[in-house]
Design a protein around this motif. Sequence first.
Motif, PDB file in Angstrom:
ATOM      1  N   GLY A  29     -71.843  11.119 -48.419  1.00  0.00           N
ATOM      2  CA  GLY A  29     -72.619   9.935 -48.758  1.00  0.00           C
ATOM      3  C   GLY A  29     -71.808   8.666 -48.611  1.00  0.00           C
ATOM      4  O   GLY A  29     -72.148   7.630 -49.172  1.00  0.00           O
ATOM      5  N   MET A  30     -70.706   8.736 -47.861  1.00  0.00           N
ATOM      6  CA  MET A  30     -69.783   7.607 -47.758  1.00  0.00           C
ATOM      7  C   MET A  30     -69.737   6.983 -46.370  1.00  0.00           C
ATOM      8  O   MET A  30     -68.965   6.054 -46.145  1.00  0.00           O
ATOM      9  CB  MET A  30     -68.368   8.070 -48.127  1.00  0.00           C
ATOM     10  N   GLY A  31     -70.519   7.471 -45.412  1.00  0.00           N
ATOM     11  CA  GLY A  31     -70.423   6.994 -44.039  1.00  0.00           C
ATOM     12  C   GLY A  31     -70.608   5.495 -43.900  1.00  0.00           C
ATOM     13  O   GLY A  31     -69.778   4.799 -43.301  1.00  0.00           O
ATOM     14  N   THR A  32     -71.696   4.975 -44.454  1.00  0.00           N
ATOM     15  CA  THR A  32     -71.971   3.547 -44.337  1.00  0.00           C
ATOM     16  C   THR A  32     -70.949   2.726 -45.113  1.00  0.00           C
ATOM     17  O   THR A  32     -70.470   1.692 -44.629  1.00  0.00           O
ATOM     18  CB  THR A  32     -73.393   3.230 -44.823  1.00  0.00           C
ATOM     19  N   SER A  33     -70.587   3.186 -46.296  1.00  0.00           N
ATOM     20  CA  SER A  33     -69.584   2.465 -47.093  1.00  0.00           C
ATOM     21  C   SER A  33     -68.258   2.378 -46.361  1.00  0.00           C
ATOM     22  O   SER A  33     -67.643   1.302 -46.295  1.00  0.00           O
ATOM     23  CB  SER A  33     -69.377   3.167 -48.438  1.00  0.00           C
ATOM     24  N   LEU A  34     -67.813   3.505 -45.804  1.00  0.00           N
ATOM     25  CA  LEU A  34     -66.548   3.488 -45.072  1.00  0.00           C
ATOM     26  C   LEU A  34     -66.632   2.589 -43.844  1.00  0.00           C
ATOM     27  O   LEU A  34     -65.675   1.884 -43.523  1.00  0.00           O
ATOM     28  CB  LEU A  34     -66.147   4.897 -44.648  1.00  0.00           C
ATOM     29  N   ALA A  35     -67.760   2.626 -43.154  1.00  0.00           N
ATOM     30  CA  ALA A  35     -67.915   1.785 -41.964  1.00  0.00           C
ATOM     31  C   ALA A  35     -67.819   0.308 -42.324  1.00  0.00           C
ATOM     32  O   ALA A  35     -67.121  -0.460 -41.644  1.00  0.00           O
ATOM     33  CB  ALA A  35     -69.246   2.081 -41.279  1.00  0.00           C
ATOM     34  N   MET A  36     -68.492  -0.095 -43.388  1.00  0.00           N
ATOM     35  CA  MET A  36     -68.477  -1.503 -43.800  1.00  0.00           C
ATOM     36  C   MET A  36     -67.087  -1.912 -44.306  1.00  0.00           C
ATOM     37  O   MET A  36     -66.584  -2.987 -43.970  1.00  0.00           O
ATOM     38  CB  MET A  36     -69.524  -1.755 -44.884  1.00  0.00           C
ATOM     39  N   GLN A  37     -66.476  -1.050 -45.112  1.00  0.00           N
ATOM     40  CA  GLN A  37     -65.141  -1.367 -45.631  1.00  0.00           C
ATOM     41  C   GLN A  37     -64.124  -1.437 -44.491  1.00  0.00           C
ATOM     42  O   GLN A  37     -63.282  -2.340 -44.452  1.00  0.00           O
ATOM     43  CB  GLN A  37     -64.715  -0.320 -46.657  1.00  0.00           C
ATOM     44  N   GLY A  38     -64.192  -0.482 -43.567  1.00  0.00           N
ATOM     45  CA  GLY A  38     -63.272  -0.480 -42.435  1.00  0.00           C
ATOM     46  C   GLY A  38     -63.455  -1.705 -41.561  1.00  0.00           C
ATOM     47  O   GLY A  38     -62.476  -2.312 -41.104  1.00  0.00           O
ATOM     48  N   ALA A  39     -64.714  -2.084 -41.318  1.00  0.00           N
ATOM     49  CA  ALA A  39     -64.977  -3.282 -40.514  1.00  0.00           C
ATOM     50  C   ALA A  39     -64.412  -4.527 -41.195  1.00  0.00           C
ATOM     51  O   ALA A  39     -63.866  -5.417 -40.532  1.00  0.00           O
ATOM     52  CB  ALA A  39     -66.476  -3.428 -40.277  1.00  0.00           C
ATOM     53  N   ALA A  40     -64.515  -4.588 -42.521  1.00  0.00           N
ATOM     54  CA  ALA A  40     -63.962  -5.732 -43.252  1.00  0.00           C
ATOM     55  C   ALA A  40     -62.440  -5.768 -43.151  1.00  0.00           C
ATOM     56  O   ALA A  40     -61.849  -6.838 -42.966  1.00  0.00           O
ATOM     57  CB  ALA A  40     -64.405  -5.683 -44.714  1.00  0.00           C
TER      58      ALA A  40
END
Length: 98
Positions: A29-40
């Motif tokens: 359940g972390m795919g979108t969270s990791l993507a956004m955090q990594g992009a930041a």
Amino acid sequence: VCQIHMPSWSKGRVALVGDAAHTTSFPTGMGTSLAMQGAAVLAKALFTSGGDYSAAFAKYYETFHPYAESVQARITRGINLLVPETAEGIQEAYKRFN
């Protein structure tokens, strides 16, 4: 169901983010969270690099890779239970749930 473990998230002038760099697989359940955090993290590294994208990409990987790996590590056991890779794994999972 799989995870992506890459030795690098960039090559030349291209950097990967999100699932392309570090898929954790759906059970986290972390795919979108990791993507956004990594992009930041990547955006901040690019902003502070003074135009040196190679240094920015290295900083992004150095900064974010340990966190992405820790999330991936948390789900490995769950993946093996939900989607066993072998006949023995299927039998073990069946015994646990029945």
